[in-house]
Design a protein around this motif. Structure first.
Motif, mmCIF file in Angstrom:
data_model
loop_
_atom_site.group_PDB
_atom_site.id
_atom_site.type_symbol
_atom_site.label_atom_id
_atom_site.label_comp_id
_atom_site.label_asym_id
_atom_site.label_seq_id
_atom_site.Cartn_x
_atom_site.Cartn_y
_atom_site.Cartn_z
ATOM 1 N N LEU A 1 4.737 9.707 -10.072
ATOM 2 C CA LEU A 1 5.189 8.194 -10.399
ATOM 3 C C LEU A 1 4.801 7.599 -8.714
ATOM 4 O O LEU A 1 5.245 7.967 -8.361
ATOM 5 N N TYR A 2 4.899 6.449 -8.713
ATOM 6 C CA TYR A 2 4.705 5.514 -7.487
ATOM 7 C C TYR A 2 6.559 4.486 -7.558
ATOM 8 O O TYR A 2 7.324 4.277 -8.171
ATOM 9 N N SER A 3 7.277 5.365 -6.334
ATOM 10 C CA SER A 3 8.293 4.893 -6.142
ATOM 11 C C SER A 3 8.603 4.550 -4.702
ATOM 12 O O SER A 3 8.035 3.950 -3.913
ATOM 13 N N HIS A 4 9.703 2.779 -5.113
ATOM 14 C CA HIS A 4 9.601 2.093 -3.889
ATOM 15 C C HIS A 4 11.105 2.012 -3.349
ATOM 16 O O HIS A 4 11.523 1.500 -4.402
ATOM 17 N N ASN A 5 10.633 2.250 -2.621
ATOM 18 C CA ASN A 5 12.716 2.843 -1.474
ATOM 19 C C ASN A 5 13.081 2.539 -0.115
ATOM 20 O O ASN A 5 12.436 1.524 -0.267
ATOM 21 N N CYS A 6 14.178 1.925 -0.447
ATOM 22 C CA CYS A 6 15.039 0.944 0.452
ATOM 23 C C CYS A 6 15.650 1.935 1.056
ATOM 24 O O CYS A 6 17.153 2.713 0.556
ATOM 25 N N ASP B 1 0.809 -1.547 -0.215
ATOM 26 C CA ASP B 1 -0.042 0.110 0.300
ATOM 27 C C ASP B 1 0.809 1.143 -0.292
ATOM 28 O O ASP B 1 1.866 1.560 0.781
ATOM 29 N N VAL B 2 0.169 1.626 -0.610
ATOM 30 C CA VAL B 2 1.305 3.386 -0.244
ATOM 31 C C VAL B 2 0.950 4.276 1.110
ATOM 32 O O VAL B 2 -0.035 3.919 1.322
ATOM 33 N N ARG B 3 1.978 4.782 1.383
ATOM 34 C CA ARG B 3 2.266 5.174 2.492
ATOM 35 C C ARG B 3 2.066 6.444 2.481
ATOM 36 O O ARG B 3 2.643 7.164 3.693
ATOM 37 N N TYR B 4 2.825 7.376 1.332
ATOM 38 C CA TYR B 4 3.476 8.929 1.294
ATOM 39 C C TYR B 4 2.891 8.689 -0.142
ATOM 40 O O TYR B 4 2.733 8.499 -0.533
ATOM 41 N N ARG B 5 2.529 10.474 -0.012
ATOM 42 C CA ARG B 5 2.459 11.488 -1.387
ATOM 43 C C ARG B 5 3.632 12.020 -1.372
ATOM 44 O O ARG B 5 2.669 13.308 0.144
ATOM 45 N N GLY C 1 22.491 -1.566 9.330
ATOM 46 C CA GLY C 1 22.425 -0.887 9.580
ATOM 47 C C GLY C 1 21.603 -0.209 9.463
ATOM 48 O O GLY C 1 20.275 -0.987 9.719
ATOM 49 N N LEU C 2 20.515 0.496 10.107
ATOM 50 C CA LEU C 2 19.303 1.207 9.980
ATOM 51 C C LEU C 2 18.505 0.994 8.545
ATOM 52 O O LEU C 2 18.940 1.548 7.926
ATOM 53 N N THR C 3 17.463 0.311 8.626
ATOM 54 C CA THR C 3 16.567 0.167 7.477
ATOM 55 C C THR C 3 14.799 0.314 7.275
ATOM 56 O O THR C 3 14.707 -0.139 7.850
ATOM 57 N N LYS C 4 14.267 1.347 6.449
ATOM 58 C CA LYS C 4 13.663 1.603 6.243
ATOM 59 C C LYS C 4 12.711 1.236 4.657
ATOM 60 O O LYS C 4 13.734 1.649 3.949
ATOM 61 N N ILE C 5 11.972 1.311 5.132
ATOM 62 C CA ILE C 5 11.496 0.555 3.266
ATOM 63 C C ILE C 5 9.773 1.575 3.450
ATOM 64 O O ILE C 5 9.159 1.431 3.845
ATOM 65 N N LYS C 6 10.153 2.505 1.844
ATOM 66 C CA LYS C 6 9.331 3.195 2.194
ATOM 67 C C LYS C 6 8.464 3.626 0.679
ATOM 68 O O LYS C 6 9.326 2.836 -0.443
ATOM 69 N N PHE C 7 7.179 2.747 0.737
ATOM 70 C CA PHE C 7 6.538 3.254 -0.804
ATOM 71 C C PHE C 7 5.431 4.461 -0.988
ATOM 72 O O PHE C 7 4.544 5.163 -0.309
ATOM 73 N N LYS C 8 5.789 5.439 -1.888
ATOM 74 C CA LYS C 8 5.042 6.437 -2.024
ATOM 75 C C LYS C 8 4.825 6.447 -3.886
ATOM 76 O O LYS C 8 5.325 6.763 -4.549
ATOM 77 N N GLU C 9 3.578 8.189 -3.745
ATOM 78 C CA GLU C 9 3.876 8.385 -4.876
ATOM 79 C C GLU C 9 4.132 9.728 -4.556
ATOM 80 O O GLU C 9 3.916 10.978 -3.907
ATOM 81 N N GLU C 10 4.722 10.013 -5.752
ATOM 82 C CA GLU C 10 5.787 10.913 -6.514
ATOM 83 C C GLU C 10 4.363 11.674 -6.777
ATOM 84 O O GLU C 10 4.383 11.660 -8.538
ATOM 85 N N THR D 1 5.631 4.772 -13.757
ATOM 86 C CA THR D 1 4.323 4.990 -13.870
ATOM 87 C C THR D 1 3.461 3.776 -12.875
ATOM 88 O O THR D 1 2.088 4.524 -12.892
ATOM 89 N N ASP D 2 3.457 2.620 -13.461
ATOM 90 C CA ASP D 2 2.637 1.618 -13.450
ATOM 91 C C ASP D 2 2.650 1.549 -11.228
ATOM 92 O O ASP D 2 3.650 1.062 -11.737
ATOM 93 N N LEU D 3 1.895 1.493 -10.909
ATOM 94 C CA LEU D 3 1.486 0.914 -9.707
ATOM 95 C C LEU D 3 2.373 0.376 -9.359
ATOM 96 O O LEU D 3 2.576 -0.513 -8.472
ATOM 97 N N GLU D 4 1.318 -1.115 -9.382
ATOM 98 C CA GLU D 4 1.248 -2.271 -9.362
ATOM 99 C C GLU D 4 3.117 -2.813 -10.105
ATOM 100 O O GLU D 4 3.274 -3.592 -9.267
ATOM 101 N N LYS D 5 3.554 -2.457 -10.817
ATOM 102 C CA LYS D 5 4.917 -2.525 -11.450
ATOM 103 C C LYS D 5 5.800 -2.011 -9.832
ATOM 104 O O LYS D 5 6.818 -2.827 -9.742
#
Length: 279
Positions: free
Chosen positions: A137-142, A3-7, A114-123, A97-101
């Motif tokens: 754009l949908y950005s899946h970040n570590c 699920d997208v957690r950030y905009r 070290g410290l790790t965070k996973i973020k899934f956001k819509e830019e 640009t594809d949410l599912e991909k």
């Protein structure tokens, strides 16, 4: 599906507008005025114009294979009183640009130091050729924070930590280098926040990126980001107010806005035509 957690709303700003430190506050006052006219509550932080300095480095193969395949590999070093902190921040992004991909990319690292965070956001970005619009754009970040970050190895070493990179169709021992030999100096202020009602609030920043070697300004950015537990839980009216404000900033401060690029694309394009990526 993740699920997208950030905009995060982003507007690039013309570098020539940042000819003095006072310009951070000058733009913020413009944005705050636009917010108030659009019934958005504004809070300016007490130390909102304290300038934070970071070094930003991008790494890729000589042919920019990571970038061409929608990956970004970035290292940030934070400075305090002119001295670098011991810990560095490594960010690996997969953007599409594809949410599912974007959601399908497993960005969890296989080796953790070290410290790790996973973020899934819509830019949210402006349209490339006209003011007042927006695209996603949908950005899946570590994001890894560690004192031990070494990036001058081969792609094979990076892919052992981030398996999705192993799917890139190049030799696994392809080398990784600093993109265009550019070290970016990022100067940012955490200016304040916006409240769009119904529990939706966003922290806002204003920043300028400079090429440390040439001492030239590359691009500025105004951004505000909201975090929430679930995308579906975001109130429709709050989302509409945030979207409307984003468009209003573009339309009411057109002489500040830079269209047709992103901060990352600016770095990749220095000295050449740059790779083509849907951004």
């Amino acid at each position: 599906m993740v699920d997208v957690r950030y905009r995060e709303y982003k507007i690039l700003l013309r570098a020539d507008k940042f000819f003095a430190a006072s310009q951070f506050q000058a733009f913020w006052e413009i944005a705050a005025s636009i917010a108030e006219k659009n019934k958005v509550k504004v809070t300016t932080n007490k130390d909102g114009f304290h300038r934070l300095v970071r070094e930003v480095l991008f790494y890729d193969t000589p042919n920019f294979d990571l970038y061409r395949n929608a990956f970004i590999l970035r290292k940030r070093t934070f400075y305090e009183d002119g001295w670098p902190r011991n810990d560095h921040e490594l960010t690996v992004k997969f953007r599409h640009t594809d949410l599912e991909k974007a959601a399908a990319a497993d960005m969890s690292p296989r080796i953790i130091h070290g410290l790790t965070k996973i973020k899934f956001k819509e830019e949210l970005l402006p349209l490339k050729d006209q003011l007042g619009g927006m695209r996603s754009l949908y950005s899946h970040n570590c994001v890894l924070t560690s004192p031990n970050i070494v990036l001058n190895q081969g792609l094979e070493n990076i892919a052992q930590v981030f398996p999705p990179m192993a799917n890139i169709d190049i030799h696994p021992q392809s080398s990784i280098h600093l993109v265009n030999n550019v070290a970016v100096e990022e100067i940012q202020v955490n200016a304040g926040s916006f409240d769009f009602g119904h529990g939706l609030a966003a922290n806002a920043t204003v920043a300028i990126w400079r090429n440390r070697a040439s001492e030239t300004s590359l691009i500025g950015e105004f951004a505000f980001q909201a975090k929430f537990k679930s995308y579906d839980a975001v109130h429709v009216k709050a989302k509409e107010r945030a979207d409307h404000f984003y468009r209003a900033v573009q339309m009411n401060a057109p002489d500040w806005v830079a269209l047709g690029t992103t901060k990352t694309a600016m770095v990749y394009g220095i000295g050449n035509s740059g790779p083509q990526l849907e951004e």
